[in-house]
Design a protein around this motif. Sequence first.
Motif, mmCIF file in Angstrom:
data_model
loop_
_atom_site.group_PDB
_atom_site.id
_atom_site.type_symbol
_atom_site.label_atom_id
_atom_site.label_comp_id
_atom_site.label_asym_id
_atom_site.label_seq_id
_atom_site.Cartn_x
_atom_site.Cartn_y
_atom_site.Cartn_z
ATOM 1 N N TRP A 177 117.845 -49.831 -53.531
ATOM 2 C CA TRP A 177 116.978 -49.048 -54.404
ATOM 3 C C TRP A 177 117.634 -47.695 -54.685
ATOM 4 N N HIS A 178 117.189 -47.058 -55.778
ATOM 5 C CA HIS A 178 117.826 -45.795 -56.175
ATOM 6 C C HIS A 178 116.790 -44.757 -56.583
ATOM 7 N N ILE A 179 116.907 -43.565 -55.986
ATOM 8 C CA ILE A 179 116.153 -42.402 -56.450
ATOM 9 C C ILE A 179 117.125 -41.571 -57.275
ATOM 10 N N ALA A 180 116.928 -41.564 -58.586
ATOM 11 C CA ALA A 180 117.862 -40.911 -59.503
ATOM 12 C C ALA A 180 117.501 -39.446 -59.700
ATOM 13 N N GLY A 181 118.479 -38.680 -60.202
ATOM 14 C CA GLY A 181 118.230 -37.298 -60.592
ATOM 15 C C GLY A 181 117.553 -37.249 -61.947
ATOM 16 N N PRO A 182 117.251 -36.062 -62.453
ATOM 17 C CA PRO A 182 116.529 -35.920 -63.726
ATOM 18 C C PRO A 182 117.311 -36.516 -64.890
ATOM 19 N N GLY A 212 113.712 -38.669 -59.753
ATOM 20 C CA GLY A 212 113.329 -37.425 -59.119
ATOM 21 C C GLY A 212 113.842 -36.238 -59.904
ATOM 22 N N ASP A 213 113.770 -35.044 -59.283
ATOM 23 C CA ASP A 213 114.202 -33.821 -59.968
ATOM 24 C C ASP A 213 115.189 -33.017 -59.120
ATOM 25 N N TRP A 214 115.888 -33.681 -58.224
ATOM 26 C CA TRP A 214 116.858 -33.109 -57.285
ATOM 27 C C TRP A 214 116.189 -32.495 -56.048
ATOM 28 N N SER A 215 114.872 -32.314 -56.054
ATOM 29 C CA SER A 215 114.217 -31.613 -54.948
ATOM 30 C C SER A 215 113.863 -32.563 -53.817
ATOM 31 N N VAL A 235 118.278 -47.565 -49.530
ATOM 32 C CA VAL A 235 118.002 -46.647 -50.643
ATOM 33 C C VAL A 235 119.185 -45.698 -50.798
ATOM 34 N N PHE A 236 119.654 -45.554 -52.042
ATOM 35 C CA PHE A 236 120.672 -44.577 -52.386
ATOM 36 C C PHE A 236 119.999 -43.464 -53.180
ATOM 37 N N ALA A 237 119.941 -42.264 -52.607
ATOM 38 C CA ALA A 237 119.373 -41.106 -53.293
ATOM 39 C C ALA A 237 120.495 -40.347 -53.989
ATOM 40 N N ALA A 238 120.241 -39.852 -55.202
ATOM 41 C CA ALA A 238 121.286 -39.247 -56.020
ATOM 42 C C ALA A 238 121.731 -37.879 -55.523
ATOM 43 N N ASN A 239 121.023 -37.296 -54.559
ATOM 44 C CA ASN A 239 121.538 -36.104 -53.887
ATOM 45 C C ASN A 239 120.938 -36.013 -52.484
ATOM 46 N N ASP A 240 121.493 -35.135 -51.655
ATOM 47 C CA ASP A 240 121.072 -35.041 -50.264
ATOM 48 C C ASP A 240 119.676 -34.466 -50.115
ATOM 49 N N GLN A 241 119.275 -33.577 -51.011
ATOM 50 C CA GLN A 241 117.937 -32.996 -50.918
ATOM 51 C C GLN A 241 116.867 -34.079 -51.076
ATOM 52 N N VAL A 263 119.645 -45.237 -45.507
ATOM 53 C CA VAL A 263 119.575 -44.202 -46.536
ATOM 54 C C VAL A 263 120.955 -43.576 -46.738
ATOM 55 N N VAL A 264 121.361 -43.438 -48.013
ATOM 56 C CA VAL A 264 122.607 -42.752 -48.375
ATOM 57 C C VAL A 264 122.274 -41.652 -49.379
ATOM 58 N N GLY A 265 122.897 -40.485 -49.214
ATOM 59 C CA GLY A 265 122.725 -39.379 -50.154
ATOM 60 C C GLY A 265 123.981 -39.145 -50.975
ATOM 61 N N PHE A 266 124.044 -37.980 -51.607
ATOM 62 C CA PHE A 266 125.199 -37.607 -52.429
ATOM 63 C C PHE A 266 125.329 -36.092 -52.400
ATOM 64 N N ASP A 267 126.481 -35.577 -52.072
ATOM 65 C CA ASP A 267 126.866 -34.164 -52.061
ATOM 66 C C ASP A 267 127.557 -33.784 -50.756
#
Length: 331
Positions: A177-182, A212-215, A235-241, A263-267
């Motif tokens: 699954w993916h939580i994307a940035g804005p 999401g919105d990066w937050s 789940v791959f989140a588009a940033n660590d926050q 869970v994997v983040g980015f940054d």
Amino acid sequence: MADVAREAGVSGQTVSRVANGRTNVDDATRERVLAAMRRVGYRPNSAARALRNGRFRSIGVIMSAVPTFGNSRTLSAIAAAAVAESFSITLMPMTRPTQGEVTGAFSRLNEQAVDGVIILIERHELDESEIELPSGLPVVVIDSSAHYTYPVVDTDQAEGAASATRHLLDLGHRTVWHIAGPPQSYAAERRRKSWQATLERAGREVPPVLTGDWSAESGYEHGLRLADEATVTAVFAANDQMALGLLRALHEKGRAVPGEVSVVGFDDMDGAAQFWPPLTTVRQSFQAVGRNAVAALLAEITGEAQATEPVSVPTELVVRSSTAPPPVTPG
């Protein structure tokens, strides 16, 4: 300069060479001249020097007025690289990069006498066809898909997202699954597209995208919904926050990480290794982006070169304790 020359016992030409950073002065003489400058309180007149050689040793930076982790880190890297080259920076924040704002920002930077401009705006508006960058100044663009004739420098966002997705698939997860940035973010779009393409190449189901919105708050809200889905194991989140918010939601819902959900983040933001569990993430080098942007701009300013191919800074997958094989299904 005449006072310095008398004090140091050298010619005015030698003082000029030292003041302008020339290398054709031996070390002992240079030190004597510098000591004389300190004694008489001499400081080179940067405005006069600029009129003489046409250089102001100043770089303008146009960036979004809405701060993000990536932009703030990249700005710090640009500043450090500029200082290392004895340049200063002038920051010009923009609320929304319309043609009028872009033209106005260039005009104000011209008034403040900069040698070139770095554009650090991650929004898609910069890529719209009606926005044209004014001519007359050397320019480098960071994080854009627009086909400008200027050098473009960016992190390899697509490969970073692909490596995060492949890592989870290689661990044995059926899908990710993916939580994307804005949606207005070019970086977020590239990460999302790469995640989707990686799943499609592997012949896996592509789950609905959560935006999401990066937050951390947006990661938390999406995490509460994902935690209720028993089939979600990665789940791959588009940033660590956003990954941080996701971890909290999973914890509150009693979903173990990585025992039940990876869970994997980015940054690889500062502190990612101190999350609980320590976060597996994609490290991008903001320092390298800043250095490359300043180097490309200085090459334009001096006329040494003008890059035509984008500079892509590689990413690195940093594996920590937030990822593991999926739980074994009974039966």
